[in-house]
Design a protein around this motif. Structure first.
Motif, PDB file in Angstrom:
ATOM      1  N   ASP A  38      23.700  53.531  31.217  1.00  0.00           N
ATOM      2  CA  ASP A  38      24.883  52.763  30.756  1.00  0.00           C
ATOM      3  C   ASP A  38      26.305  53.290  30.664  1.00  0.00           C
ATOM      4  O   ASP A  38      26.863  53.095  29.855  1.00  0.00           O
ATOM      5  CB  ASP A  38      24.299  52.606  29.209  1.00  0.00           C
ATOM      6  CG  ASP A  38      23.371  51.236  29.211  1.00  0.00           C
ATOM      7  OD1 ASP A  38      23.083  50.533  29.976  1.00  0.00           O
ATOM      8  OD2 ASP A  38      22.502  51.635  28.106  1.00  0.00           O
ATOM      9  N   ALA A  39      26.303  54.083  31.782  1.00  0.00           N
ATOM     10  CA  ALA A  39      27.715  54.966  31.920  1.00  0.00           C
ATOM     11  C   ALA A  39      29.003  53.893  32.007  1.00  0.00           C
ATOM     12  O   ALA A  39      28.574  52.918  32.530  1.00  0.00           O
ATOM     13  CB  ALA A  39      27.359  55.878  33.179  1.00  0.00           C
ATOM     14  N   VAL A  40      29.768  54.567  31.584  1.00  0.00           N
ATOM     15  CA  VAL A  40      31.231  54.014  31.823  1.00  0.00           C
ATOM     16  C   VAL A  40      32.200  54.721  32.650  1.00  0.00           C
ATOM     17  O   VAL A  40      32.185  55.812  32.750  1.00  0.00           O
ATOM     18  CB  VAL A  40      31.925  53.580  30.433  1.00  0.00           C
ATOM     19  CG1 VAL A  40      30.983  52.628  29.600  1.00  0.00           C
ATOM     20  CG2 VAL A  40      32.284  54.677  29.699  1.00  0.00           C
ATOM     21  N   ILE A  41      32.911  54.205  33.258  1.00  0.00           N
ATOM     22  CA  ILE A  41      33.988  54.670  34.207  1.00  0.00           C
ATOM     23  C   ILE A  41      35.339  53.909  33.820  1.00  0.00           C
ATOM     24  O   ILE A  41      35.467  52.717  33.729  1.00  0.00           O
ATOM     25  CB  ILE A  41      33.650  54.659  35.714  1.00  0.00           C
ATOM     26  CG1 ILE A  41      34.789  55.297  36.592  1.00  0.00           C
ATOM     27  CG2 ILE A  41      33.628  53.108  36.131  1.00  0.00           C
ATOM     28  CD1 ILE A  41      34.596  55.420  37.942  1.00  0.00           C
ATOM     29  N   ALA A  42      36.511  54.658  33.813  1.00  0.00           N
ATOM     30  CA  ALA A  42      37.877  54.198  33.834  1.00  0.00           C
ATOM     31  C   ALA A  42      38.055  53.600  35.058  1.00  0.00           C
ATOM     32  O   ALA A  42      38.460  54.294  36.000  1.00  0.00           O
ATOM     33  CB  ALA A  42      38.988  55.279  33.355  1.00  0.00           C
ATOM     34  N   GLY A  43      37.864  52.361  35.430  1.00  0.00           N
ATOM     35  CA  GLY A  43      37.929  51.408  36.483  1.00  0.00           C
ATOM     36  C   GLY A  43      39.464  51.769  36.814  1.00  0.00           C
ATOM     37  O   GLY A  43      39.866  51.713  38.234  1.00  0.00           O
ATOM     38  N   SER A  44      40.360  51.779  36.034  1.00  0.00           N
ATOM     39  CA  SER A  44      41.923  51.851  36.006  1.00  0.00           C
ATOM     40  C   SER A  44      42.177  52.561  34.854  1.00  0.00           C
ATOM     41  O   SER A  44      41.643  52.107  33.732  1.00  0.00           O
ATOM     42  CB  SER A  44      42.589  50.354  36.451  1.00  0.00           C
ATOM     43  OG  SER A  44      42.368  49.487  35.535  1.00  0.00           O
ATOM     44  N   PRO A  45      43.351  52.894  34.552  1.00  0.00           N
ATOM     45  CA  PRO A  45      43.895  53.755  33.262  1.00  0.00           C
ATOM     46  C   PRO A  45      43.969  52.336  32.156  1.00  0.00           C
ATOM     47  O   PRO A  45      44.397  51.057  32.336  1.00  0.00           O
ATOM     48  CB  PRO A  45      45.148  54.082  33.784  1.00  0.00           C
ATOM     49  CG  PRO A  45      45.203  54.352  35.266  1.00  0.00           C
ATOM     50  CD  PRO A  45      44.270  53.286  35.698  1.00  0.00           C
ATOM     51  N   GLY A  46      43.192  52.845  31.414  1.00  0.00           N
ATOM     52  CA  GLY A  46      43.134  51.906  30.197  1.00  0.00           C
ATOM     53  C   GLY A  46      41.910  50.913  30.191  1.00  0.00           C
ATOM     54  O   GLY A  46      41.561  50.196  29.237  1.00  0.00           O
ATOM     55  N   LYS A  47      41.082  50.897  31.264  1.00  0.00           N
ATOM     56  CA  LYS A  47      40.040  49.935  31.504  1.00  0.00           C
ATOM     57  C   LYS A  47      38.952  50.386  31.839  1.00  0.00           C
ATOM     58  O   LYS A  47      38.676  51.239  32.839  1.00  0.00           O
ATOM     59  CB  LYS A  47      40.667  48.909  32.392  1.00  0.00           C
ATOM     60  CG  LYS A  47      41.845  47.797  32.079  1.00  0.00           C
ATOM     61  CD  LYS A  47      41.990  46.854  32.927  1.00  0.00           C
ATOM     62  CE  LYS A  47      43.436  46.039  32.328  1.00  0.00           C
ATOM     63  NZ  LYS A  47      43.583  44.980  32.947  1.00  0.00           N
ATOM     64  N   ILE A  48      37.653  50.073  31.161  1.00  0.00           N
ATOM     65  CA  ILE A  48      36.520  50.643  31.458  1.00  0.00           C
ATOM     66  C   ILE A  48      35.456  49.652  32.032  1.00  0.00           C
ATOM     67  O   ILE A  48      35.832  48.591  31.993  1.00  0.00           O
ATOM     68  CB  ILE A  48      35.529  51.388  30.225  1.00  0.00           C
ATOM     69  CG1 ILE A  48      35.261  50.033  28.982  1.00  0.00           C
ATOM     70  CG2 ILE A  48      36.579  52.066  29.551  1.00  0.00           C
ATOM     71  CD1 ILE A  48      34.355  50.435  28.284  1.00  0.00           C
ATOM     72  N   ALA A  49      34.768  50.099  32.937  1.00  0.00           N
ATOM     73  CA  ALA A  49      33.794  49.350  33.670  1.00  0.00           C
ATOM     74  C   ALA A  49      32.305  50.026  33.466  1.00  0.00           C
ATOM     75  O   ALA A  49      32.185  51.167  33.163  1.00  0.00           O
ATOM     76  CB  ALA A  49      34.112  49.386  35.172  1.00  0.00           C
ATOM     77  N   ARG A  50      31.279  49.195  33.286  1.00  0.00           N
ATOM     78  CA  ARG A  50      30.032  49.647  33.308  1.00  0.00           C
ATOM     79  C   ARG A  50      29.121  48.407  34.060  1.00  0.00           C
ATOM     80  O   ARG A  50      29.464  47.318  34.222  1.00  0.00           O
ATOM     81  CB  ARG A  50      29.572  49.822  31.674  1.00  0.00           C
ATOM     82  CG  ARG A  50      29.290  48.473  30.835  1.00  0.00           C
ATOM     83  CD  ARG A  50      28.453  48.886  29.588  1.00  0.00           C
ATOM     84  NE  ARG A  50      28.705  50.064  29.107  1.00  0.00           N
ATOM     85  CZ  ARG A  50      29.052  50.313  28.001  1.00  0.00           C
ATOM     86  NH1 ARG A  50      30.138  49.572  27.527  1.00  0.00           N
ATOM     87  NH2 ARG A  50      29.185  51.426  27.294  1.00  0.00           N
ATOM     88  N   GLY A  51      27.756  48.978  34.222  1.00  0.00           N
ATOM     89  CA  GLY A  51      26.942  47.999  34.881  1.00  0.00           C
ATOM     90  C   GLY A  51      27.227  47.585  36.251  1.00  0.00           C
ATOM     91  O   GLY A  51      27.806  48.406  36.955  1.00  0.00           O
TER      92      GLY A  51
END
Length: 129
Positions: A38-51
């Motif tokens: 269930d990790a998250v990444i900052a896909g772009s500054p201020g926006k997270i992505a998971r799955g």
């Protein structure tokens, strides 16, 4: 000579695991080895992505078709959780054929699993400039 697959047995070694799998060029293998489910990444500054979006957030880095290098600059550990500050750089050839470099300093949160392996829970590659 067969190269052993790195395992993150300490928080700092998670950086080595990321570098190893990125340089193999397979985003799915990187996700499976480096990130918790269930990790998250900052896909772009201020926006997270998971799955499934985690893969989409990483694909621009893989699209560079470069080689990454990096090192953990600082580690702060509290039990089975650690905060890492790491410097990274991707060397690649740009669309005009010239050598280029994309670099940054990331803050990551990693956690030790029940199997003794540390994996990323939060990946923020855009944090520090």
């Amino acid at each position: 000579m067969i190269q052993e697959t790195p395992k993150a047995t300490t928080p700092d070694k998670t950086t080595e695991v990321f570098i190893h799998y990125y340089n193999l060029g397979n985003v799915d293998n990187l996700i499976n080895a480096y990130y918790e489910q269930d990790a998250v990444i900052a896909g772009s500054p201020g926006k997270i992505a998971r799955g499934a979006a985690l893969k989409s957030a990483l694909e621009p880095y893989f699209a560079l078709n470069g080689k990454i290098s990096g090192a953990t600059r600082h580690t702060l550990i509290n039990g089975d959780i650690a905060l890492l500050v790491l410097d990274w750089a991707v060397d690649y050839t740009d669309e005009t054929g010239n050598p280029s470099r994309y670099s940054g300093t990331s803050t990551d949160v990693v956690r030790k699993g029940t199997d003794g392996i540390w994996r990323c829970v939060i990946d923020n590659p855009h944090n520090i400039k």
